[in-house]
Design an enzyme around this catalytic site. Structure first.
Site, PDB file in Angstrom:
ATOM      1  N   GLU A 215      -1.195  -8.644   4.981  1.00 62.00           N
ATOM      2  CA  GLU A 215      -1.100  -8.823   6.446  1.00 62.00           C
ATOM      3  C   GLU A 215      -2.470  -8.755   7.118  1.00 62.00           C
ATOM      4  OE1 GLU A 215      -0.575  -6.096   4.896  1.00 62.00           O
ATOM      5  OE2 GLU A 215      -1.142  -4.353   6.103  1.00 62.00           O
TER       6      GLU A 215
ATOM      7  N   HIS B  91      -3.608  -5.521   1.112  1.00 56.29           N
ATOM      8  CA  HIS B  91      -2.906  -5.750   2.377  1.00 56.29           C
ATOM      9  C   HIS B  91      -2.872  -7.236   2.730  1.00 56.29           C
ATOM     10  CE1 HIS B  91      -2.463  -1.589   3.923  1.00 56.29           C
ATOM     11  NE2 HIS B  91      -3.486  -1.343   3.127  1.00 56.29           N
TER      12      HIS B  91
ATOM     13  N   CYS C 121       0.827  -1.209   0.000  1.00 55.02           N
ATOM     14  CA  CYS C 121       0.000   0.000   0.000  1.00 55.02           C
ATOM     15  C   CYS C 121       0.865   1.265   0.000  1.00 55.02           C
ATOM     16  CB  CYS C 121      -0.983  -0.046   1.165  1.00 55.02           C
ATOM     17  SG  CYS C 121      -2.323   1.153   0.999  1.00 55.02           S
TER      18      CYS C 121
END
Lengths: 80, 234
Positions: B208, B206, B89
């Protein structure tokens, strides 16, 4: 001395923010508006430098920092 | 095998650094540490991660000020020597500003901050970041950004395609590359790309935030598993 640098998108890059502003103006019956391109203005106060030096350093810093040359172009002028 | 060393760079305004740290340390069980952006030491990291967030408040342009952080000098050298760098990002935006990846980000086409799950199609599984995925597999991973509308000039895009640098594209759940699935307006639906050497990946979604099934999807873990696999097998 003060320098004004104007950064805007290159003509080849779409500017959705400018288009939105244009649409808003048309909604308000400003029908003469054909196009709007949005940009950024930087006013930079500097020590007095020679014309030659200014011509070297201002485009340099605009290219390195103020604008992203992939999508943006810039113009500059001495305002006082 | 000994644990890998992952360095997560922290900038003022980073806000996905802890999530990334958690996934690498607690979920993947690797040796993970933070790197402060003002330092000049990557602490012998095997892989450096530029996490998501809003470094320097996104002032000037997203990622534009972070580019001048002291640690970026070491990061550039690390990347040029073949070290693995993952930008997520805001981290992707930094990699573009640094010139480690080609192109730039524009504001999303609908001028909205987008925070939603999207589907990504794996276009290239021959990278250190996707070797545990399969080409054409569809991943479900969230995005959260305002400036994710990837742009590069037509000649650069041609080059990127010819070199197989597109890693992820926005797709529908069946893996079809459509205009509707292209939520932010990116050229060629590009959601993630690598450099020519394949050691630097930038991606807007994302991973994560999608690395534990408890959170609705663990598809993102493929990226971290791939990095670990890359070192285990080389």
């Amino acid at each position: 001395m003060r320098i004004r640098v104007l950064v805007s998108y290159k003509d080849s890059v779409l500017d959705p923010q400018g288009q939105t502003v244009r649409n808003a103006l048309l909604t308000m019956d400003y029908n003469f508006v054909k196009n709007v391109r949005q940009g950024k203005v930087f006013e930079i106060e500097i020590e007095d430098l020679s014309d030659e030096k200014i011509k070297q350093v201002i485009p340099e810093l605009a290219d390195k920092v103020l604008a992203n040359p992939i999508i943006e172009k810039f113009t500059w002028e001495i305002i006082e | 095998m000994s644990k890998l060393r992952f360095g997560v760079v922290v900038f003022p305004g980073s806000n996905c650094d802890h999530d990334t740290f958690h996934v690498l340390k607690d979920v993947c069980g690797q040796n993970t540490f933070y790197l402060w952006h003002k330092d000049h030491d990557l602490n012998n990291a095997d892989c450096v991660i530029l996490p998501g967030g809003f470094s320097y408040g996104d002032y000037l342009r997203s990622g534009a000020i972070a580019k001048f952080s002291p640690l970026m000098k070491e990061l550039q050298e690390f990347a040029h020597e073949g070290g693995l760098v993952l930008g997520i990002c805001n981290g992707f935006q930094m990699l573009l500003e640094l010139g480690l990846l080609p192109g730039a980000m524009l504001r999303n086409k609908n001028l909205k901050f987008l925070c939603e799950h999207v589907h990504l199609k794996i276009e290239n599984d021959q990278t250190p970041f996707t070797n545990q995925g399969q080409k054409n597999r569809v991943l479900r991973i969230p995005i959260a950004h305002f400036d994710g509308n990837y742009y590069a000039s037509p000649d650069i895009i041609e080059d990127i395609i010819a070199n197989g640098q597109i890693v992820f594209r926005y797709a529908d759940r069946e893996g079809q590359i459509t205009e509707v699935a292209n939520v932010n307006g990116s050229v060629e639906n590009i959601a993630g790309l690598v450099n020519k050497q394949r050691n630097v990946l930038g991606m807007m979604p994302h991973p994560e935030r999608a690395s534990e099934s408890l959170l609705g999807s663990d598809d993102g873990r493929i990226i971290f598993k791939s990095i670990i696999h890359h070192f285990t097998n080389s």
